[in-house]
Design a protein around this motif. Sequence first.
Motif, PDB file in Angstrom:
ATOM      1  N   ASP A 258      44.327  30.314   3.619  1.00  0.00           N
ATOM      2  CA  ASP A 258      45.452  29.521   3.136  1.00  0.00           C
ATOM      3  C   ASP A 258      45.339  29.053   1.698  1.00  0.00           C
ATOM      4  OD1 ASP A 258      46.666  29.583   5.714  1.00  0.00           O
ATOM      5  OD2 ASP A 258      45.291  28.007   6.371  1.00  0.00           O
ATOM      6  N   SER A 259      44.134  29.079   1.128  1.00  0.00           N
ATOM      7  CA  SER A 259      43.983  28.509  -0.209  1.00  0.00           C
ATOM      8  C   SER A 259      42.712  29.008  -0.884  1.00  0.00           C
ATOM      9  CB  SER A 259      43.952  26.975  -0.137  1.00  0.00           C
ATOM     10  OG  SER A 259      42.753  26.532   0.494  1.00  0.00           O
ATOM     11  N   VAL A 260      42.612  28.687  -2.168  1.00  0.00           N
ATOM     12  CA  VAL A 260      41.386  28.898  -2.941  1.00  0.00           C
ATOM     13  C   VAL A 260      40.931  27.528  -3.426  1.00  0.00           C
ATOM     14  CG1 VAL A 260      40.341  29.957  -4.978  1.00  0.00           C
ATOM     15  CG2 VAL A 260      42.081  31.203  -3.680  1.00  0.00           C
ATOM     16  N   ILE A 261      39.672  27.183  -3.132  1.00  0.00           N
ATOM     17  CA  ILE A 261      39.123  25.884  -3.503  1.00  0.00           C
ATOM     18  C   ILE A 261      38.066  26.092  -4.576  1.00  0.00           C
ATOM     19  CG2 ILE A 261      37.882  23.834  -2.680  1.00  0.00           C
ATOM     20  CD1 ILE A 261      38.876  24.714   0.191  1.00  0.00           C
ATOM     21  N   VAL A 262      38.195  25.369  -5.689  1.00  0.00           N
ATOM     22  CA  VAL A 262      37.227  25.443  -6.779  1.00  0.00           C
ATOM     23  C   VAL A 262      36.680  24.037  -7.018  1.00  0.00           C
ATOM     24  CG1 VAL A 262      36.813  26.071  -9.177  1.00  0.00           C
ATOM     25  CG2 VAL A 262      38.515  27.331  -7.839  1.00  0.00           C
ATOM     26  N   VAL A 263      35.359  23.903  -6.988  1.00  0.00           N
ATOM     27  CA  VAL A 263      34.722  22.601  -7.210  1.00  0.00           C
ATOM     28  C   VAL A 263      33.709  22.738  -8.342  1.00  0.00           C
ATOM     29  CG1 VAL A 263      33.402  20.700  -6.197  1.00  0.00           C
ATOM     30  CG2 VAL A 263      34.930  22.069  -4.742  1.00  0.00           C
ATOM     31  N   LEU A 264      33.833  21.879  -9.357  1.00  0.00           N
ATOM     32  CA  LEU A 264      32.821  21.776 -10.408  1.00  0.00           C
ATOM     33  C   LEU A 264      32.172  20.405 -10.293  1.00  0.00           C
ATOM     34  CD1 LEU A 264      31.276  22.364 -13.020  1.00  0.00           C
ATOM     35  CD2 LEU A 264      33.308  21.645 -14.304  1.00  0.00           C
ATOM     36  N   ALA A 265      30.866  20.380 -10.069  1.00  0.00           N
ATOM     37  CA  ALA A 265      30.122  19.125  -9.971  1.00  0.00           C
ATOM     38  C   ALA A 265      29.108  19.053 -11.108  1.00  0.00           C
ATOM     39  CB  ALA A 265      29.414  19.021  -8.620  1.00  0.00           C
ATOM     40  N   ASP A 266      28.955  17.863 -11.687  1.00  0.00           N
ATOM     41  CA  ASP A 266      28.028  17.628 -12.789  1.00  0.00           C
ATOM     42  C   ASP A 266      27.077  16.516 -12.371  1.00  0.00           C
ATOM     43  OD1 ASP A 266      26.701  17.063 -15.111  1.00  0.00           O
ATOM     44  OD2 ASP A 266      28.476  16.797 -16.362  1.00  0.00           O
ATOM     45  N   GLY A 267      25.822  16.871 -12.091  1.00  0.00           N
ATOM     46  CA  GLY A 267      24.841  15.897 -11.624  1.00  0.00           C
ATOM     47  C   GLY A 267      24.365  14.978 -12.734  1.00  0.00           C
ATOM     48  N   LEU A 268      23.962  13.791 -12.366  1.00  0.00           N
ATOM     49  CA  LEU A 268      23.460  12.797 -13.309  1.00  0.00           C
ATOM     50  C   LEU A 268      22.213  13.327 -14.018  1.00  0.00           C
ATOM     51  CD1 LEU A 268      23.548   9.809 -14.354  1.00  0.00           C
ATOM     52  CD2 LEU A 268      22.038   9.250 -12.441  1.00  0.00           C
ATOM     53  N   GLY A 269      22.210  13.244 -15.363  1.00  0.00           N
ATOM     54  CA  GLY A 269      21.061  13.705 -16.126  1.00  0.00           C
ATOM     55  C   GLY A 269      21.052  15.212 -16.282  1.00  0.00           C
ATOM     56  N   SER A 270      19.839  15.785 -16.232  1.00  0.00           N
ATOM     57  CA  SER A 270      19.713  17.235 -16.379  1.00  0.00           C
ATOM     58  C   SER A 270      18.489  17.697 -15.600  1.00  0.00           C
ATOM     59  CB  SER A 270      19.569  17.609 -17.864  1.00  0.00           C
ATOM     60  OG  SER A 270      18.425  16.997 -18.426  1.00  0.00           O
ATOM     61  N   GLY A 271      18.304  19.001 -15.536  1.00  0.00           N
ATOM     62  CA  GLY A 271      17.138  19.549 -14.861  1.00  0.00           C
ATOM     63  C   GLY A 271      17.250  19.561 -13.355  1.00  0.00           C
ATOM     64  N   VAL A 272      16.092  19.442 -12.683  1.00  0.00           N
ATOM     65  CA  VAL A 272      16.022  19.603 -11.235  1.00  0.00           C
ATOM     66  C   VAL A 272      16.859  18.566 -10.497  1.00  0.00           C
ATOM     67  CG1 VAL A 272      14.487  19.579  -9.230  1.00  0.00           C
ATOM     68  CG2 VAL A 272      13.739  20.668 -11.342  1.00  0.00           C
ATOM     69  N   LYS A 273      16.726  17.282 -10.872  1.00  0.00           N
ATOM     70  CA  LYS A 273      17.466  16.229 -10.167  1.00  0.00           C
ATOM     71  C   LYS A 273      18.969  16.452 -10.276  1.00  0.00           C
ATOM     72  CE  LYS A 273      14.016  12.550 -10.693  1.00  0.00           C
ATOM     73  NZ  LYS A 273      13.741  11.218 -11.290  1.00  0.00           N
ATOM     74  N   ALA A 274      19.429  16.733 -11.498  1.00  0.00           N
ATOM     75  CA  ALA A 274      20.857  16.959 -11.698  1.00  0.00           C
ATOM     76  C   ALA A 274      21.343  18.170 -10.911  1.00  0.00           C
ATOM     77  CB  ALA A 274      21.155  17.140 -13.189  1.00  0.00           C
ATOM     78  N   ASN A 275      20.518  19.214 -10.876  1.00  0.00           N
ATOM     79  CA  ASN A 275      20.880  20.424 -10.139  1.00  0.00           C
ATOM     80  C   ASN A 275      21.034  20.137  -8.654  1.00  0.00           C
ATOM     81  OD1 ASN A 275      19.680  22.980  -8.502  1.00  0.00           O
ATOM     82  ND2 ASN A 275      20.856  23.670 -10.278  1.00  0.00           N
ATOM     83  N   ILE A 276      20.112  19.322  -8.091  1.00  0.00           N
ATOM     84  CA  ILE A 276      20.192  18.959  -6.669  1.00  0.00           C
ATOM     85  C   ILE A 276      21.457  18.153  -6.392  1.00  0.00           C
ATOM     86  CG2 ILE A 276      19.124  17.574  -4.850  1.00  0.00           C
ATOM     87  CD1 ILE A 276      16.393  18.333  -6.091  1.00  0.00           C
ATOM     88  N   LEU A 277      21.739  17.169  -7.239  1.00  0.00           N
ATOM     89  CA  LEU A 277      22.927  16.334  -7.050  1.00  0.00           C
ATOM     90  C   LEU A 277      24.205  17.172  -7.124  1.00  0.00           C
ATOM     91  CD1 LEU A 277      21.915  13.294  -9.287  1.00  0.00           C
ATOM     92  CD2 LEU A 277      22.152  13.264  -6.798  1.00  0.00           C
TER      93      LEU A 277
END
Length: 390
Positions: free
Chosen positions: A31-50
């Motif tokens: 029924d649809s196309v869903i696009v999500v862009l998420a930007d984690g706090l900070g950078s590196g591993v922690k941001a990637n996980i978030l």
Amino acid sequence: MSYFVDVHYESINKYGEELCGDKVEIVRTPDSVIVVLADGLGSGVKANILATLTSKIIGTMLKEGATVEQSVETIAHTLPICNVRKLAYSTFTILQIFRNGEAYLVEFDNPSVIFIRNDKVLEIPFEFRNINGKDVRESHLSIGIDDTITIISDGVVHAGVGISLNLGWRWNNVAEYMQRIASKGENARDMSKELMEACKCLYMDRPGDDATVVVVKISPHIEVDLMSGPPVSPTDDRNMVEQFMASSGKKVVCGGTTAQIVGRELKRPVETSTEYMDPSIPPIAYIEGIDLVTEGVLTLTKTVEILRQFSTEDCGEMNKDMLSGKDGATRLAKILIDECTHLRLFIGRAINPAHQNPNLPIDLSIKLKLLEELIVYMKKMGKTVEKHYY
């Protein structure tokens, strides 16, 4: 309205980081196309996980019919808390485009999307809503053919800060640049690559932040019909060719035996080229009324290799010129990637005795397997695939 949602994204990591703190999730449902862009706090591993948790949770929950409120609430209770900042924080943009031409947009602390129609940047009306303590911007809009929606992380509008630009690129500058790109009529892949290259230049290849560009282009529905392999029963030759020719898409024939069947049933000569554009790929042939005629297994093997690269997340590293070759495999790949939104396959299941020779490489024994691989990669690129077996 019959249309195709063409989506492509490019990301660059903050200089010195191995992982990107931005994450994109693309989910296609009936029924649809869903696009999500998420930007984690900070950078590196922690941001990637978030960012990964945020994009995966939202995309999966919306796919299963959950509301945005339920998705955001789940994120709030799921994201790990940063020991330094005492925050579980990830900004996000959600775009859901429905089959009826309506779109739903939710933005939380990311730069506003850039909506271009008829080569003009249009302002999207929005309302603020408070969802689980987060003030989000919510918009409803109607989309049309050739509309372009660009979603960006803040690393794009910060491009060049303190390096090539005192205050960064700024949203208005990015929108103007995107407006010029959109006026060229390019596909989502080429537009996103061009915008990201500009970002890299402004950062002088030392990005001060993760940066992501997602381009969503509403493209017309374009069909391609591909016929490969003779039917199990020779009595079905005519029926297979008639159904292949009756459909409205661009015509492609793969395989020498298949080409002879098409030529015989259409009463048209098959003219084989003697020019090898690539020594490893057999030359193409010509049949009046058919857009492309290629050899079978060797050509399909190379085509599948190209599709595999284009359908993976690291396709941004690929050379745009790799589709400029004139051999049959590259021509077929270009048609499937750039000139097709709906692929209709006409597949004959008869086994070619030559492909069963044990002295030949195993790749030559499985044309059907190659076609199944081709289907997998086409679907990964968001294309619609329809199969007919004979």
